[in-house]
Design an enzyme around this catalytic site. Structure first.
Site, short mmCIF file in Angstrom:
data_model
loop_
_atom_site.label_atom_id
_atom_site.label_comp_id
_atom_site.label_asym_id
_atom_site.label_seq_id
_atom_site.Cartn_x
_atom_site.Cartn_y
_atom_site.Cartn_z
N ALA A 122 12.42 1.05 0.74
CA ALA A 122 13.32 0.71 1.85
C ALA A 122 13.84 -0.71 1.67
O ALA A 122 13.13 -1.58 1.17
CB ALA A 122 12.57 0.83 3.16
N SER B 231 12.09 -0.95 6.55
CA SER B 231 10.82 -0.29 6.28
C SER B 231 10.07 -0.08 7.59
O SER B 231 9.89 -1.00 8.38
CB SER B 231 9.95 -1.13 5.35
OG SER B 231 8.62 -0.61 5.39
N ASP C 194 -0.06 4.34 5.80
CA ASP C 194 -0.14 5.21 4.63
C ASP C 194 -1.62 5.52 4.49
O ASP C 194 -2.44 4.59 4.49
CB ASP C 194 0.34 4.49 3.37
CG ASP C 194 1.85 4.29 3.37
OD1 ASP C 194 2.54 5.00 4.11
OD2 ASP C 194 2.32 3.41 2.62
N GLU D 148 6.77 12.22 1.79
CA GLU D 148 5.60 11.35 1.67
C GLU D 148 4.49 11.93 2.54
O GLU D 148 4.44 11.69 3.74
CB GLU D 148 5.93 9.92 2.12
CG GLU D 148 6.88 9.20 1.19
CD GLU D 148 7.03 7.71 1.50
OE1 GLU D 148 6.37 7.22 2.45
OE2 GLU D 148 7.80 7.05 0.80
N TRP E 88 1.59 11.13 2.89
CA TRP E 88 0.60 10.12 3.31
C TRP E 88 1.11 9.17 4.39
O TRP E 88 0.36 8.39 4.93
CB TRP E 88 0.17 9.29 2.09
CG TRP E 88 1.37 8.67 1.40
CD1 TRP E 88 1.98 7.50 1.71
CD2 TRP E 88 2.12 9.22 0.30
NE1 TRP E 88 3.07 7.27 0.90
CE2 TRP E 88 3.16 8.32 0.02
CE3 TRP E 88 2.01 10.40 -0.46
CZ2 TRP E 88 4.09 8.56 -1.00
CZ3 TRP E 88 2.94 10.62 -1.48
CH2 TRP E 88 3.97 9.71 -1.73
N HIS E 89 2.41 9.23 4.67
CA HIS E 89 3.01 8.24 5.58
C HIS E 89 3.08 8.80 7.01
O HIS E 89 3.83 9.75 7.28
CB HIS E 89 4.41 7.89 5.04
CG HIS E 89 5.16 6.88 5.84
ND1 HIS E 89 5.50 5.63 5.35
CD2 HIS E 89 5.67 6.93 7.09
CE1 HIS E 89 6.18 4.97 6.27
NE2 HIS E 89 6.29 5.73 7.34
ZN ZN Z 1 4.53 4.33 4.02
#
Ligand code: ZN
Length: 319
Positions: free
Chosen positions: A225, A230, A239, A285, A287-288
């Site tokens: 980002a 971000s 995360d 993602e 994990w995010h």
């Molecule tokens: Zn992240």
């Protein structure tokens, strides 16, 4: 007898006149009404093929200005399909039509989703400031930017027990909810570990520039980002990982499965889901996770929408 006859005649004439007058009045009123009706948008829309039900739906969900624009176009069922979409937003109707006309093969759901999320535009085009007053529901994506000096006031240190690496920081509410979630998962023998949480503007800038010098703009924009964009800068994002996961394969773990079913109960959402890359602007993602509170997270989870769509419909449109 004679006298009576004389008396009756004017009465008959009077009655007849009244009847004639009434009939005439009804006829004139009807004609005027009909002529007036022919001037209405409803009549004009019906005459180009819309049904009565469709025109009343248009009247209910859009406005006269929009209906006028339909008169210049051929009848198209797709306009109705768009309007019937659950997350249809009235003041975006012209954007929906524009997107449809530019992408004639698109489905109504896709049109509304893309436009609501802003994904009908180029990434980083027409960037606005993130509305900080929305607190845990603030949005930060490729169209909403945080100020370079924005740092949440209630950042707290994440205990090492919950995290890898240098003590990460999170906003208090997000941290407390994470702990509840962590404990619930733990009861089912699942460990969710924080890999990364709050990241400052400056840190993101360093990261972005490092990518930029190594890989060039196109690649960098796809994977990192831009500073201010971000979600980690909100302090509401984690995360995560679990034992035995190398990060990338997190979605193959029991922890991921558990989060799919339970994260929303603690106010967290999978922010960049698989198959929604062109809505969020980010690669999948697993994990995010983003903290948005239980109500928003539950709505997002139950409707299978992204936070970008949620924000457009439930926050921006409602205020
Ligand atoms: Zn992240």
């Amino acid at each position: 007898m004679k006298g009576r006859k004389i008396k009756k005649k004017p009465t008959i004439i009077l009655v007849c006149s009244v009847i004639l007058f009434v009939v005439l009045a009804i006829f004139i009123t009807k004609t005027i009404n009909e002529l007036n009706y022919r001037k209405t948008i409803e009549y004009k829309l019906i005459s180009i093929g819309y049904s009565k039900e469709e025109t009343s739906l248009l009247a209910k969900k859009t406005d006269e200005k929009f209906m006028e624009t339909l008169l210049d176009k051929e009848y198209d069922k797709m306009y109705l399909n768009i309007i019937k979409e659950k997350f249809f937003i009235k003041n975006k109707v012209n954007e929906y039509i524009k997107y449809y006309e530019d992408n004639l093969n698109s489905q109504a759901n896709e049109i509304v989703t893309k436009v609501n999320a802003g994904a009908n535009k180029k990434w980083y085009e027409q960037v606005k400031d993130t509305d900080l007053s929305k607190d845990i529901l603030m949005i930060n994506n490729k169209f909403y930017k945080l100020p370079s000096d924005y740092e949440p006031e209630d950042l707290v240190d994440v205990k090492n027990w919950y995290a890898y690496g240098d003590t990460p920081k999170l906003r208090k509410k997000a941290y407390e909810s994470f702990i509840s979630m962590f404990n619930a998962a733990k009861k089912e023998n699942i460990t969710i570990i924080i890999n990364s949480a709050y990241r400052s503007y400056k840190k993101q800038e360093e990261l972005y520039n490092q990518y930029l010098s190594q890989y060039g703009k196109e690649y960098t924009d796809a994977y990192a980002a831009r500073p201010g964009h971000s979600e980690h800068q909100t302090g509401l994002t984690v995360d995560v990982t679990t034992y035995g996961s190398n990060g990338d394969n997190f979605d193959k773990t029991e922890a991921f499965k558990w989060l799919q079913d339970n994260a929303h109960l603690y106010g967290f959402i999978l922010r960049y889901p698989k198959g929604k890359e062109d809505i969020t602007g980010y690669d999948y993602e697993s994990w995010h996770y983003r903290y948005v509170g239980v109500d928003a997270a539950t709505t997002i989870h139950d409707n299978d929408i992204t936070f970008d769509e949620y924000y457009a419909y439930y926050i921006e449109n409602a205020s």
